[in-house]
Design a protein around this motif. Structure first.
Motif: not given
Length: 92
Positions: A6-17
């Protein structure tokens, strides 16, 4: 699957969403319930008010949860939790 990437930008994820959604809705994080099944759910599970892991989740995910279902994802874990939760809340 044995291979997972799984590749996402730093600070982006399910928790931040989830945090952004709570902000938009005016909801408090401690009033959220999340259901997770893999390592990518850990941060979200730690920030939620209540977290549930499915039975076939890795041991670290199950250990991070407030509750673990008795069945896995494909056997109806979400439904199992929702029926238990509704029963707890309504007593029906």
């Amino acid at each position: 699957n044995q291979i997972y990437l799984e590749i996402m930008p730093t600070g982006v994820g399910k928790a931040s969403g989830m945090e952004q959604l709570c902000t938009l809705l005016g909801a408090r994080m401690e009033k959220t319930i999340v259901i997770g099944d893999y390592y990518n759910d850990l941060e979200m599970m730690k920030k939620a008010g209540y977290s549930v892991a499915v039975a076939n989740a890795p041991s670290e995910v199950r250990a991070a949860a407030n509750e673990v279902t008795s069945c896995g994802c494909s056997e109806g874990a979400v439904g199992e939790f929702l029926y238990r939760f509704i029963d707890r809340v309504t007593g029906i």
